[in-house]
Design an enzyme around this catalytic site. Structure first.
Site, PDB file in Angstrom:
ATOM      1  CB  VAL A   1      -0.977   0.020   1.196  1.00  0.00           C
ATOM      2  CG1 VAL A   1      -1.969  -1.124   1.096  1.00  0.00           C
ATOM      3  CG2 VAL A   1      -0.262  -0.022   2.520  1.00  0.00           C
TER       4      VAL A   1
ATOM      5  CB  THR B   1       3.957   0.363   4.790  1.00  0.00           C
ATOM      6  OG1 THR B   1       5.340   0.132   5.095  1.00  0.00           O
ATOM      7  CG2 THR B   1       3.111   0.119   6.028  1.00  0.00           C
ATOM      8  CG  ASP B   2       6.037   2.274  -1.300  1.00  0.00           C
ATOM      9  OD1 ASP B   2       7.174   1.758  -1.224  1.00  0.00           O
ATOM     10  OD2 ASP B   2       5.643   2.873  -2.316  1.00  0.00           O
ATOM     11  CB  ALA B   3       9.993   3.056   1.363  1.00  0.00           C
ATOM     12  CB  SER B   4       8.040   3.540   6.869  1.00  0.00           C
ATOM     13  OG  SER B   4       9.322   3.149   7.344  1.00  0.00           O
TER      14      SER B   4
END
Length: 568
Positions: free
Chosen positions: A235, A282-285
Site C-alpha cells: 500500500v 507498507t511502501d517505504a516508511s
C-alpha cells in the site's frame, strides 16, 4: 486459522500448526521485530546478524548487489534467524533487481510495448527464477499502477501503460509466473498511482477517482490479481478520498489519510470489501509521504493498526522499534490486530515453505547454483526479443529512414541524460555507448557542444547547416526518487540544444526512457521511444535505424501528451 487454508496461502494442517506454535512461542520483542522488513545494501555480517539476532526482523529487502554479496547476505540472515526471513527485492525489470549479474528483460513499459502478455509472463519467469536462485522469496512487483498522467514523475516507464485492460492482463501474467518459483508477488501501489503529478516519495499523492471510476479501473486490476492469487499487496502513501468518505462518511478533509495509514482503505476496502486474505506491507516508511499526516511516533504503530501487516524500512532503527513497541503497549495496536498481523507474516513464510527449507538446510543457495541461473542464455534471449519487439516509431518524416553513412556521412549528436540517482536511476553512459555504435557503423559523429555566447555571439547557422547531413538526439531521462518532473531542461544560452534545425537538416529524436518528450520537442518529425537503455535496446535501435529490422512496438501510452502540436 481455517482462513489460512484458503487463497492465497493454501496452508495445510501441518503448516498451520507451525504458524500457531511459532506465534505462541514468540517473546514480545520477537513479535515487534517480525513486523519490520528492513533494508540491505551490503553483505556486512555485523549489521545483518544484528538485524536477525537482536532485532528479530521479519524480512529484509535487498538493493542490487553482486551475486556473491547477495548470496552471502541471505546466508548470514537465514543462519542467524530463529524464524526464517522474507528476502525481498524490487524485481520489476528482471533478476538485475537483486543481483548485478541478473538479466534485465526490460522496463515494465517496454514489456507493454511488445503488446504481448506472454512477454509479461517471461518477465515474471526471469524474476522468479533469478530471484529464487540467490535466495529471494518476495518480489515487490508487479507494478499495477496506471500511467494516466504523463506529468507523473515516478510511474512512467515503471508501469504497463495507461490502458487498464493491458495493465490488468500483464500484471496477472507476471504474478502467475513469479509465484510459480516460490517468490511471492506484491501488487503495488494500492490504491493506485499515476493520476497525480506528484510523487509519494516527496508528498502524499492523491487518487481522485470516484468510487465507480476506481472500481472500473484500479479496482478491477486489483480484483483480478487478488483472484489470481497475489500473496501480498503493497500500500502506498496515496489517498483515495472517494472511498475513504464512502466507508466513513464522518471523516473531515483533514482526517483523510494515505492508504498506508488509512483503516478505511487498507482494512475496510482492501481486506473486507475486496476480500484480500494475504499479507499487506507498507511502501517505504522512509518516504516523506508517510511523514506528513502525523508525527512519526504515531505513524509507526498506526500503520499496523490501520491494517498493514508489515512495516517497510525504518528512519531510525532503534527509534522506530521503540515507537512500535510503545504502540503495542498503549493499545494503539490491539492484541487482536497484532495477532492477525503476525499470523499473516508467518502464514506467508509457511506458504513459501520457508519453515521446511529451514529444517532441511535449503533456505539459501550456493554461489555456483546461483550463477547457473543468473543471466542464462534463455533469459538473455528473451531480453533481446523484448528489445526488438518494443522499440516504437511514433512519428516518421518521409524519406529520413533508414539511415546509412552513404546517405548521411556527417552526424551531429545531441545527448540529454539525467544524472545518476539513488533509486530508479538513469543508466549513466548510455548516450556515449549509442554514439560509439553510430561511429562503428561508419558515421562521422560530432557531439554538440554549447557556445557560451548570448545575443550577437551565439553559434552561427552556417556552423551547423551545410556542415551536417543528419541530427540525432538521444534522451536518457528516467523516473527516479526525489525528483518532481521528468522534463528536459534545455541548455543555456536560450535553449542552445533545442531542435531548431529540423527544416534544414533531417532530425531524429530518440528517447530510451521517458516516452513523453514530444511535450518539449513537439515539432520533431521523426520520434522514437525505446523505454529502456540496456545494451540490447541500444543495439536494436541501431538495427532499426539502419533498416536491418522493422519497428514493431506499439505505444502503451499517449506519447503526444494530448496535444495537437506534438503530432505535426
Amino acid at each position: 486459522m481455517q482462513h489460512l487454508k484458503q487463497k492465497p496461502f493454501y496452508l495445510t494442517d501441518e503448516d498451520i500448526s507451525w504458524v500457531e506454535q511459532t506465534l505462541a512461542s514468540m517473546t514480545p520483542d520477537e513479535k515487534v521485530g517480525q513486523l519490520f522488513c528492513m533494508i540491505g545494501r551490503s553483505s556486512d555480517e555485523e549489521y545483518l546478524s544484528d538485524l536477525a539476532k537482536t532485532y528479530n526482523a521479519g524480512g529484509l529487502m535487498c538493493r542490487p548487489m553482486a551475486a556473491e554479496d547477495i548470496v552471502k547476505t541471505v546466508r548470514t540472515l537465514q543462519q542467524n534467524s530463529k524464524i526464517p526471513m522474507l528476502i525481498a527485492a524490487n524485481l520489476e525489470k528482471g533478476g538485475s533487481g537483486i543481483a548485478n549479474e541478473g538479466t534485465t528483460v526490460g522496463s515494465v513499459m517496454q514489456v507493454a510495448a511488445t503488446n504481448d502478455i506472454e512477454m509479461a509472463y517471461k518477465l515474471g519467469t526471469v524474476c522468479g527464477r533469478e530471484g529464487a536462485a540467490v535466495g529471494c522469496n518476495w518480489s515487490f512487483a508487479p507494478i499495477i499502477d496506471i500511467d494516466y498522467n504523463f506529468r507523473n514523475p515516478i510511474t512512467n516507464t515503471r508501469t504497463f501503460g495507461s490502458e487498464p485492460d493491458r495493465v490488468r492482463q500483464m500484471g496477472v501474467q507476471y504474478l502467475k509466473a513469479v509465484q510459480k518459483y516460490g517468490v511471492a508477488a506484491s501488487i503495488k501501489h494500492f490504491p493506485g498511482d499515476g493520476l497525480d503529478e506528484r510523487d509519494q516519495h516527496l508528498v502524499e499523492s492523491i487518487n481522485p477517482l470516484s468510487c465507480e471510476e476506481w472500481d472500473a479501473t484500479y479496482g478491477a486490476i486489483y480484483k483480478a490479481c487478488i483472484e489470481e492469487g497475489a500473496m501480498t499487496v503493497m500500500v502506498g502513501h496515496i489517498l483515495q478520498p472517494a472511498y475513504s468518505r464512502k466507508l466513513n462518511p464522518n471523516l473531515k478533509d483533514e482526517e483523510l489519510l494515505p492508504a498506508s495509514l488509512s483503516y478505511e482503505l487498507t482494512t475496510k476496502l482492501l481486506k473486507e470489501r475486496m476480500g484480500f486474505n494475504g499479507l499487506v506491507v507498507t511502501d517505504a516508511s522512509t518516504m516523506a509521504g508517510m511523514m506528513i499526516s502525523m508525527p512519526r511516533a504515531q505513524a509507526v504503530p498506526h500503520a499496523i493498526a490501520a491494517g498493514c501487516d508489515m512495516f517497510l524500512f525504518t528512519r531510525s532503527l532503534e527509534e522506530d522499534f521503540k515507537y512500535m513497541k510503545q504502540g503495542i503497549e498503549n493499545g494503539v495496536i490491539t492484541q487482536e490486530r497484532l495477532h492477525d498481523a503476525l499470523t499473516k507474516i508467518l502464514a506467508l513464510k509457511a506458504a513459501l515453505k520457508l519453515h521446511k527449507k529451514q529444517a532441511d538446510g535449503t533456505l539459501f543457495p550456493s554461489l555456483d547454483e546461483a550463477m547457473r541461473v543468473l543471466g542464462n542464455e534463455e533469459h538473455r534471449a528473451w531480453s533481446v526479443e523484448c528489445a526488438d519487439r518494443a522499440v516504437t516509431i511514433v512519428k516518421e518524416e518521409k524519406g529520413v529512414l533508414p539511415i546509412h553513412p552513404d546517405k548521411y556521412k556527417k552526424v551531429l549528436f545531441y545527448d540529454i541524460e539525467s544524472e545518476a540517482g539513488i533509486a530508479y536511476s538513469a543508466r549513466v553512459g548510455a548516450a556515449d555507448q549509442f554514439m560509439n555504435l553510430l561511429q562503428a557503423e561508419g558515421f562521422d559523429v560530432d557531439r554538440f557542444e554549447t557556445n557560451p555566447g548570448f545575443e550577437g555571439m551565439m553559434t552561427p547557422q552556417s556552423n551547423i547547416v551545410g556542415k551536417y547531413d543528419l541530427i540525432v538526439y538521444l534522451a536518457n531521462m528516467v523516473t527516479k526518487s526525489n525528483q518532481t518532473v521528468v522534463r528536459i531542461e534545455w541548455k543555456q544560452p536560450m535553449g542552445a540544444n533545442v531542435p531548431v534545425y529540423m527544416s534544414s537538416i533531417p532530425t531524429i529524436f530518440i528517447s530510451v526512457e521517458n516516452p513523453y518528450h514530444l511535450l518539449d520537442a513537439p515539432r520533431v518529425r521523426t520520434y522514437i521511444n525505446a523505454y529502456n537503455s540496456n545494451d540490447n535496446v541500444l543495439h536494436a535501435l541501431i538495427d532499426k535505424l539502419m533498416g536491418r529490422s522493422e519497428f514493431k512496438g506499439i505505444s502503451p501510452v499517449d506519447p503526444f501528451c494530448g496535444m495537437w502540436d506534438t503530432r505535426l
